[in-house]
Each structure stands twice: as C-alpha cells, then as structure tokens.
Design a protein around this motif. Structure first.
Motif, PDB file in Angstrom:
ATOM      1  N   GLN A  45     -81.760 -21.167 -88.234  1.00 42.11           N
ATOM      2  CA  GLN A  45     -82.797 -20.130 -88.294  1.00 42.11           C
ATOM      3  C   GLN A  45     -83.102 -19.775 -89.745  1.00 42.11           C
ATOM      4  O   GLN A  45     -82.217 -19.777 -90.599  1.00 42.11           O
ATOM      5  N   LEU A  46     -84.381 -19.473 -89.989  1.00 40.98           N
ATOM      6  CA  LEU A  46     -84.808 -18.920 -91.265  1.00 40.98           C
ATOM      7  C   LEU A  46     -85.258 -17.486 -91.050  1.00 40.98           C
ATOM      8  O   LEU A  46     -85.710 -17.123 -89.964  1.00 40.98           O
ATOM      9  N   GLY A  47     -85.157 -16.673 -92.091  1.00 42.05           N
ATOM     10  CA  GLY A  47     -85.610 -15.283 -91.979  1.00 42.05           C
ATOM     11  C   GLY A  47     -85.741 -14.669 -93.353  1.00 42.05           C
ATOM     12  O   GLY A  47     -85.245 -15.213 -94.345  1.00 42.05           O
ATOM     13  N   TRP A  48     -86.412 -13.533 -93.407  1.00 36.87           N
ATOM     14  CA  TRP A  48     -86.658 -12.853 -94.677  1.00 36.87           C
ATOM     15  C   TRP A  48     -86.025 -11.474 -94.674  1.00 36.87           C
ATOM     16  O   TRP A  48     -86.028 -10.782 -93.665  1.00 36.87           O
ATOM     17  N   SER A 107     -80.393 -17.071 -71.521  1.00 34.34           N
ATOM     18  CA  SER A 107     -81.768 -17.560 -71.351  1.00 34.34           C
ATOM     19  C   SER A 107     -82.698 -16.950 -72.390  1.00 34.34           C
ATOM     20  O   SER A 107     -83.665 -17.581 -72.812  1.00 34.34           O
ATOM     21  N   CYS A 108     -82.437 -15.726 -72.812  1.00 40.29           N
ATOM     22  CA  CYS A 108     -83.167 -15.103 -73.921  1.00 40.29           C
ATOM     23  C   CYS A 108     -82.375 -13.872 -74.369  1.00 40.29           C
ATOM     24  O   CYS A 108     -81.582 -13.325 -73.600  1.00 40.29           O
ATOM     25  N   TRP A 109     -82.609 -13.439 -75.595  1.00 44.66           N
ATOM     26  CA  TRP A 109     -81.912 -12.246 -76.096  1.00 44.66           C
ATOM     27  C   TRP A 109     -82.679 -11.667 -77.278  1.00 44.66           C
ATOM     28  O   TRP A 109     -83.527 -12.327 -77.880  1.00 44.66           O
ATOM     29  N   ALA A 110     -82.382 -10.414 -77.596  1.00 43.92           N
ATOM     30  CA  ALA A 110     -83.057  -9.718 -78.691  1.00 43.92           C
ATOM     31  C   ALA A 110     -82.121  -8.652 -79.240  1.00 43.92           C
ATOM     32  O   ALA A 110     -81.157  -8.245 -78.583  1.00 43.92           O
ATOM     33  N   VAL A 111     -82.413  -8.195 -80.431  1.00 38.42           N
ATOM     34  CA  VAL A 111     -81.627  -7.146 -81.086  1.00 38.42           C
ATOM     35  C   VAL A 111     -82.379  -5.830 -80.967  1.00 38.42           C
ATOM     36  O   VAL A 111     -83.587  -5.761 -81.231  1.00 38.42           O
ATOM     37  N   GLN A 163     -69.565 -23.195 -83.806  1.00 34.34           N
ATOM     38  CA  GLN A 163     -70.946 -23.460 -84.194  1.00 34.34           C
ATOM     39  C   GLN A 163     -71.915 -22.378 -83.694  1.00 34.34           C
ATOM     40  O   GLN A 163     -71.663 -21.677 -82.716  1.00 34.34           O
ATOM     41  N   VAL A 164     -73.022 -22.264 -84.392  1.00 30.33           N
ATOM     42  CA  VAL A 164     -74.066 -21.302 -84.030  1.00 30.33           C
ATOM     43  C   VAL A 164     -75.065 -21.980 -83.104  1.00 30.33           C
ATOM     44  O   VAL A 164     -75.632 -23.021 -83.451  1.00 30.33           O
ATOM     45  N   LEU A 165     -75.277 -21.381 -81.934  1.00 33.56           N
ATOM     46  CA  LEU A 165     -76.296 -21.907 -81.015  1.00 33.56           C
ATOM     47  C   LEU A 165     -77.674 -21.333 -81.342  1.00 33.56           C
ATOM     48  O   LEU A 165     -78.659 -22.065 -81.387  1.00 33.56           O
ATOM     49  N   GLU A 166     -77.739 -20.040 -81.546  1.00 36.34           N
ATOM     50  CA  GLU A 166     -78.997 -19.372 -81.884  1.00 36.34           C
ATOM     51  C   GLU A 166     -78.700 -18.250 -82.866  1.00 36.34           C
ATOM     52  O   GLU A 166     -77.584 -17.714 -82.906  1.00 36.34           O
ATOM     53  N   ALA A 167     -79.713 -17.873 -83.640  1.00 38.52           N
ATOM     54  CA  ALA A 167     -79.553 -16.797 -84.622  1.00 38.52           C
ATOM     55  C   ALA A 167     -80.867 -16.039 -84.756  1.00 38.52           C
ATOM     56  O   ALA A 167     -81.943 -16.582 -84.507  1.00 38.52           O
ATOM     57  N   LYS A 168     -80.762 -14.779 -85.156  1.00 40.93           N
ATOM     58  CA  LYS A 168     -81.939 -13.949 -85.390  1.00 40.93           C
ATOM     59  C   LYS A 168     -81.700 -13.095 -86.636  1.00 40.93           C
ATOM     60  O   LYS A 168     -80.588 -12.629 -86.887  1.00 40.93           O
ATOM     61  N   HIS A 173     -84.487  -6.310 -88.936  1.00 38.10           N
ATOM     62  CA  HIS A 173     -84.515  -5.204 -89.894  1.00 38.10           C
ATOM     63  C   HIS A 173     -84.208  -3.909 -89.156  1.00 38.10           C
ATOM     64  O   HIS A 173     -84.723  -3.674 -88.062  1.00 38.10           O
ATOM     65  N   SER A 174     -83.375  -3.086 -89.780  1.00 38.26           N
ATOM     66  CA  SER A 174     -82.975  -1.820 -89.178  1.00 38.26           C
ATOM     67  C   SER A 174     -82.972  -0.754 -90.265  1.00 38.26           C
ATOM     68  O   SER A 174     -83.199  -1.052 -91.440  1.00 38.26           O
ATOM     69  N   PRO A 175     -82.709   0.515 -89.909  1.00 36.64           N
ATOM     70  CA  PRO A 175     -82.625   1.555 -90.949  1.00 36.64           C
ATOM     71  C   PRO A 175     -81.553   1.286 -91.999  1.00 36.64           C
ATOM     72  O   PRO A 175     -81.601   1.837 -93.093  1.00 36.64           O
ATOM     73  N   TYR A 176     -80.594   0.425 -91.679  1.00 38.08           N
ATOM     74  CA  TYR A 176     -79.512   0.125 -92.611  1.00 38.08           C
ATOM     75  C   TYR A 176     -79.860  -1.007 -93.574  1.00 38.08           C
ATOM     76  O   TYR A 176     -79.165  -1.209 -94.560  1.00 38.08           O
ATOM     77  N   GLY A 177     -80.919  -1.776 -93.294  1.00 33.82           N
ATOM     78  CA  GLY A 177     -81.288  -2.909 -94.129  1.00 33.82           C
ATOM     79  C   GLY A 177     -81.558  -4.131 -93.277  1.00 33.82           C
ATOM     80  O   GLY A 177     -81.938  -4.031 -92.094  1.00 33.82           O
ATOM     81  N   THR A 178     -81.348  -5.297 -93.855  1.00 29.19           N
ATOM     82  CA  THR A 178     -81.568  -6.569 -93.152  1.00 29.19           C
ATOM     83  C   THR A 178     -80.270  -7.017 -92.498  1.00 29.19           C
ATOM     84  O   THR A 178     -79.215  -7.031 -93.142  1.00 29.19           O
ATOM     85  N   GLY A 179     -80.370  -7.401 -91.216  1.00 28.78           N
ATOM     86  CA  GLY A 179     -79.188  -7.826 -90.476  1.00 28.78           C
ATOM     87  C   GLY A 179     -79.331  -9.227 -89.921  1.00 28.78           C
ATOM     88  O   GLY A 179     -80.430  -9.791 -89.861  1.00 28.78           O
ATOM     89  N   VAL A 180     -78.194  -9.797 -89.513  1.00 28.96           N
ATOM     90  CA  VAL A 180     -78.155 -11.133 -88.907  1.00 28.96           C
ATOM     91  C   VAL A 180     -77.341 -11.045 -87.624  1.00 28.96           C
ATOM     92  O   VAL A 180     -76.269 -10.423 -87.601  1.00 28.96           O
TER      93      VAL A 180
END
Length: 727
Positions: free
Chosen positions: A85-88, A175-179, A126-131, A134-141
């Motif tokens: 995964q890529l992210g900013w 099957s799907c997930w979110a933060v 190993q990592v299967l998926e990653a996200k 952004h939260s009030p604390y900063g950037t998270g993974v």
C-alpha cells in the motif's frame, strides 16, 4: 448562463456536477493499469508504483510522484521489498508499506527520510492488506496479517503499536474493513461475510446495521466519510446501506442493480449538507447514490481512482483529473433555470446594466421591494467562492459589487476577503503548481498550512508573494519562507561556501524573526562545517552562536564569541565545556590566552573547586597567590601539624615571590601556634588559635605573668600597647 448547468445532474433535491480540473501532464502508455496509486487529500500529490512493462528478473517497479496536474516531481526505481500500500501523511510525506511490515517514508521529491516496522509478528506472517488514515493524533497505519490479526499505529511520529484482539471465525483477510475514529479512539470495523465486528484495544464487538436488507449474504465493501461520522456498506445483493458510523441511525438504502463488488467506494458530501451520497466505482462505471431510489451514472473511458475530499470526490484518470461534488446551494439558487432567488435577479440586473438596458432597473426594483438586496450580494459572493472558472468568479463578483452600490451599510469585509481568497486559490490551481483546492478546503486547512505546502514543494517565490499579498505578519510569512529557502540552499553541494553564504545574507538581509543559527545548524548537518561558521557570523545573538560552535568542536571560537557578548553565564558555559572536553594542561593553556575567561574561572574555583584553583596558580607560577591559598587553607585544618605544614608551604611561596613581609608574618604565626600548643600542654589553657593580643589577655587574666612576659619579649610587643601598660 445556461451553459453552467449543462453538467449538472439531479439526485433527489440536490444537483451534482463534474468539473475538469486538469488535463494530466504525465505520459502513461497504459494509463493507471498495473499501477498502485495513492493521492493525498486537499489537492495533494499523486504517487504511482508502476510495474515493469516487460517482467524479468532484473526489471524493477518504478515509483513516481506527480502533482495533481501530472507534473513530475520525482521518479526512481523501487529497490526494496514488495509494496502492499501507498499513502500520504498530513505533511505530504509518502508512506510505502511493504509486505514484511516495514514502512518506508519519502519526501515529496523522493528523498528517503526514515523507516519503521509494524512489529516482529508481521515479519513472520506478512501483510495481507494495509491502510493509511488520518486522525486527530496525526497520520496512522493499520494492517492485517496472514494470521488474521490487526495491528494499528495511530501516529507514526510517536510510534506506539497496538495489536488488536482476534476476530472469531476469521480466516485470512476480511471481505472488507475500514478504520474508524470515535470518541478520540481509533477502531477497526471489519466484515466477515454478513457479520460485522468493531475491534478496539481490548475487545471484538459484533454490530448490526439498523435496517440492512435481509437479502444480503455478505458485505463486500465499505466506506467511511471524510469526517468519520458516516458509514456506507455495499452488499453482494447490490444494496448500498448508508448510516451513522456509530450504527444508531440509518440514512438510506439504495438498490444499485449491480451485484459485482465495486473497486472503490467513497463518500461525496459537503459540510452542512443534508444530502448523503456515496460514489461507487467499477471498471467502466461511476455511480452516485443518495437518499432517493434514483442514481447518477457516469461512464468511465479509462482506468481511474477516486480520492475522497472534504467537499467532494476527485477522480484521477490517465488523461484528466476531475472533481465530482454536490452543487452548493448558493450556486443552485443563482444558476438554476428560471430561478427567482435574490442572487439570480442581481446577476440578471448586472448583465442588463452592462447592456445599458432599462431592464436592470426593473430587476433592482424587484429585489428592493422584497428587501433582499443584501442577501443577493451575499449569494453572489458565496457562489463566486464555489466556482473554479475565473470568468464565472469575475461575473459573480462584479454583480455583487454592482449590488453593493445600492446598499448604504453593507460590510465590505466578506467581499474583500473573497476577492483575496480567490486570487490565492487561482494562483495555486495553476497547472504549473497543481494544487486544486476548493474554497471550502482552503478555509479548513488555513493559509499557514497552504504556505507550508508551497514551501515543501520549494515554490518559494509564490509563497512569498501570497504572504505579502495577504499581509501575513513577517515572522509567520515571508521570514518563515526565507528561512526554509536558506535551509534548502545550504544543501546544494555543487555551490561553494562563499557563494552560498553571500546569497543567504543578501536574500535574508534584515528580515525579522530569522535565526541564522538554525540555517547554520542545517549546513553542519549536511557536513558543511565551514559554511556553518560563515553563516554564524551573521547571527547577532551570541547565545545562538556559541552552542552550535561547541557542537562543531570550534571551542576557541566559541570562547571568543562568549567573551565578546559580555554574558558571564555564556562564558561559564563554554569554560565548563572546555574543562570536560580537554586535558587539564591544554585547558589551562587555553584560559591563559583569554584573561577574561581565566579571571571568571578563578572566581568560580574560589567558591567551588579549591584544588583546581591551586593547579591554576601552579600553572602560572603565581607564588604570591599560592602563598595566600596555603594560608587560607591552613585555617580550615583542625590538626595543628597539618596547619603548620600548610603555613610552612605558604612561607616557601612568599619567599619565592620575594614578599619578605608576608613570609615573616607567616613565620611569626607559626611561632605563636607552637607557643600556644606548649602552654596548652603545660597549663591546660585553651589558647590555640587565638591572636597575639588575645593570648596575652588570657595569660594575664589567668595570672600567668611569667609566660606573658616571655611572649612580650619573643614577639616584641610595643611598650605603648594598651594591654601591656595595664600590667
């Protein structure tokens, strides 16, 4: 102006429009196919990890970074491990999450900054998926591993890994997930078939969306709104459920008639809008669904990526970049066909006025009769902020200015502020800059953050012009930009030190609030010590010069600067540093060349380090001071032999200093001490340590006249002494 509404599409009580932001400047043969894509919010940069066109053992993926207009900013072959995964980050740093759990961080121009790991357990499974979120604390993974376990890092700048509890019955990736971010706590929402679970620090809690269609056998995709307040679920039956992220309220449920799992799903909702909508993307179809049963469908003719924004959705394709958003109410009121809103009438009045038509007066009379001229001006000003075309902005602002002429007490601030904002926005939206901010996003991110982004992209002239145009305080605006420029300038290794130092001094001049020591510190970090010293010459505050000079091991120069400043505390700081860093001989020799520092150090030693003071006198062959030192030291000794030994040393030093009086006085003191000891031993009198006069007085009062007379003769007490005349 009917052409403005040509790309409007109705959905319930709202309209949606798709605006072309740019024709992309990149050259991608196959578009975004076989690319891992990440675009930063608020019109941020775009990262592509492109797979080699001809796979081979030697071929490597290419990591490329572009502006939102497709202007290349960095490109280099990827030589590390496979990327999941890529992210900013919020600071426009690129995160590359590898399958072994390592996260590599690069800046906007592809320079490596640092890396961290998501834990040892991740390396094994190993990592299967990653996200990236952004939260009030900063950037998270957040990641899910091959062992079906989730790991969170809420803030990558203050790394604290949290391993979340197991999910019952989960095999592999969900099957799907979110933060989610709720109540200042970061959680993971995941679907395992038709079951939904929320993972927090300590528990795995099953949840049920209210009113979800019973036809659903599995939840195949989900999306959280930009503000984390709303949630959308897409089921295998083609139903889209929308509701609050806390599962308390259901907003709507729409049958999309498409059962294929979508590639992407993002929210498209303006702040304060009452119209919930979600954008769903398949290979060749883009669908907008809201509260009503109708949907808006757009055909996609190329591979595209959706980027959620505060007030819409950006659609990045291989050839163009578009913005899909709900049409703001002010724009609807003015441009909607047959609209009789005050803003629409004022716009028509201005158009007729430019034609020199009497209809302008009729429109104005109608607005005035309804007493809504102020509202008409407000609508035109607000609508100008939502438009991207400069010509449309000018038309609306001219209409607002026209209407203001007929108002006696309309405040000018909103109009002036909007004109300024639009000038700034149009400058950063330019193709060469490539930051397609909307007015809503601009107000949310603030001017300071925008300036930071321009500085980070090294667009210093534009950043300075904006600061001057907005009359930003110098220490927050121009000075801050110049400092960043200077810190970047000192890293240019191809230029000589003299040239850079001169350029920095000329450019910065007397700019307020700039610390040359910070620029010099950056030069030192880059290995340019001589340049750092040259830059420190421009630093007026010695308190900023000296610590960096000490860090650079230029202690002699640091001592000279500290003495020039006249700050004794600063001199003491340097002297203490030298004492700890140098051997004793070199340290004393250094101080001998600096009389001021030597004097201050002697004062310090008198109170704190007596032994060091003695060494100083020895080093300088200062026999007089050594004699004084031994005399003072003798009075601190309780044992007579030790005291006499010190006094004898004092006599020797006074003789070397050719101070006969001091030597004779010290010898007589020793003689008196011995006399007192003998009397103490013979008569039991406590005389030791008394002066000559006190000893005579004690002997006379104790009727030891013979001993007093001997003392009188031995020490040649004058006959006129008041004490002796009383005998």
């Amino acid at each position: 102006m009917a052409f403005i509404t040509a790309n409007w599409n109705p959905l319930g009580e709202a309209f949606y429009r798709k605006i072309e932001l740019y024709e992309m400047g990149w050259s991608l043969r196959d578009g975004l196919k076989e690319c891992l894509v990440a675009a930063a919010p608020y019109g941020g940069p775009i990262a592509l990890l492109r797979q080699p066109q001809r796979p081979s053992s030697s071929a490597r993926p290419q990591l490329e970074i572009y502006s939102s207009s497709g202007v290349n900013m960095a490109s280099f072959p990827w030589k590390s491990g496979p990327v999941r995964q890529l992210g900013w980050t919020v600071c426009d740093d690129l995160l590359c999450i590898q399958e072994d759990g390592t996260v590599l961080i690069y800046d906007l121009f592809g320079a490596f900054k640092r890396h961290f790991s998501m834990g040892n357990e991740v390396v094994q499974n190993q990592v299967l998926e990653a996200k990236v979120f952004h939260s009030p604390y900063g950037t998270g993974v957040a990641i899910v591993t091959g062992a079906s376990r989730f790991t969170l890092a809420t803030n990558i700048d203050d790394l604290k890994l949290r391993r979340l509890p197991e999910v019952p019955g989960l095999q592999g990736a969900p099957s799907c997930w979110a933060v989610l971010t709720q109540d200042r706590q970061t959680k993971v929402l995941l679907a395992n078939g038709a079951d939904l679970y929320i993972l927090d620090n300590t528990s795995c809690t099953p949840v049920t969306p209210p009113g979800l269609s019973p036809q659903a056998c599995s939840i195949v995709n989900m999306a959280v709104s930009f503000s984390y307040k709303y949630l959308a679920l897409f089921t295998d039956s083609g139903h889209l459920w929308m509701g609050s992220a806390n599962f308390k309220d259901k907003l709507s449920e729409v049958d999309t008639k498409v059962r294929t799992p979508p590639k992407q799903m993002v929210w498209c909702r303006r702040p304060k809008s009452q119209q919930p909508s979600v954008v769903i993307m398949w290979d060749r179809l883009l669908l907008v669904a809201g509260e009503c049963t109708d949907t808006i469908q757009y055909t996609l003719d190329e591979e595209s990526v959706c980027v959620a924004e505060l007030d819409g959705v950006r659609i990045v394709g291989g050839s163009r970049h578009e913005l899909l958003q709900e049409v703001p109410s002010a724009c609807q009121d003015i441009f909607k066909i047959a609209s009789m809103a005050p803003g629409a009438l004022l716009l028509e009045a201005h158009k007729e006025y430019e034609k020199s038509s009497q209809k302008a007066d009729e429109y104005l009379r109608e607005i005035k009769e309804q007493s809504v001229l102020g509202e008409a001006v407000r609508q035109c000003v607000e609508a100008a902020g939502y438009e991207h075309e400069p010509e449309t902005q000018k038309t609306l602002l001219r209409a607002a200015s026209f209407g203001k002429c007929f108002l006696s007490n309309y405040p000018p601030e909103p109009f002036v502020s909007m004109c300024r904002d639009l000038k700034v926005l149009n400058s950063v939206r330019d193709y060469t800059v490539g930051i397609p901010l909307t007015h809503t996003q601009y107000k949310q991110m603030t001017v300071q953050v925008l300036i930071d982004r321009l500085v980070y992209r090294k667009l210093y002239p534009l950043a300075i012009e904006i600061c001057r145009y907005l009359k930003t305080p110098e220490y927050q605006g121009v000075s801050r930009v110049l400092k960043h420029w200077a810190c970047c300038k000192v890293q240019q290794k191809e230029e000589p030190d003299e040239s850079i130092a001169h350029a920095v001094s000329v450019k910065l001049g007397e700019a307020a609030g700039i610390s040359y020591s910070e620029i010099a510190a950056r030069a030192y970090e880059c290995g340019r010590t001589e340049l750092a010293i040259k830059l420190l010459e421009f630093e007026p505050r010695s308190g900023e010069q000296v610590p960096l000079l000490l860090k650079m091991k230029r202690s002699q120069l640091a001592l000279s600067k500290a003495i020039e400043s006249g700050d004794t505390d600063l001199v003491y700081t340097v002297v203490t540093y030298l004492k700890n860093e140098m051997n004793r001989g070199d340290f004393f020799m250094t101080l001998r060349n600096q009389p001021v520092a030597l004097s201050l150090y002697r004062q310090f030693c008198k109170h704190q380090e007596q032994d060091t003071l003695k060494d100083l006198f020895n080093q300088d062959d200062d026999h007089q001071e050594l004699g004084n030192f031994y005399v003072k030291a003798s009075y601190k000794e309780k044992k007579l032999e030790a005291r006499l030994s010190l006094l004898q040393s004092a006599v020797d030093e006074y003789n070397k200093a050719r101070n006969e009086f001091a030597a004779k006085a010290t010898e007589e003191e020793m003689k008196l001490l011995r006399f007192q000891r003998r009397l103490d031993e013979e008569k039991g009198e406590a005389l030791l340590g008394l002066s000559l006069q006190e000893t005579l007085h004690a002997l006379l009062t104790s009727n030891f006249h013979k001993q007093a007379e001997q003392l009188y003769r031995d020490f040649r007490v004058p006959d006129k002494s008041p004490l002796w005349r009383c005998v």
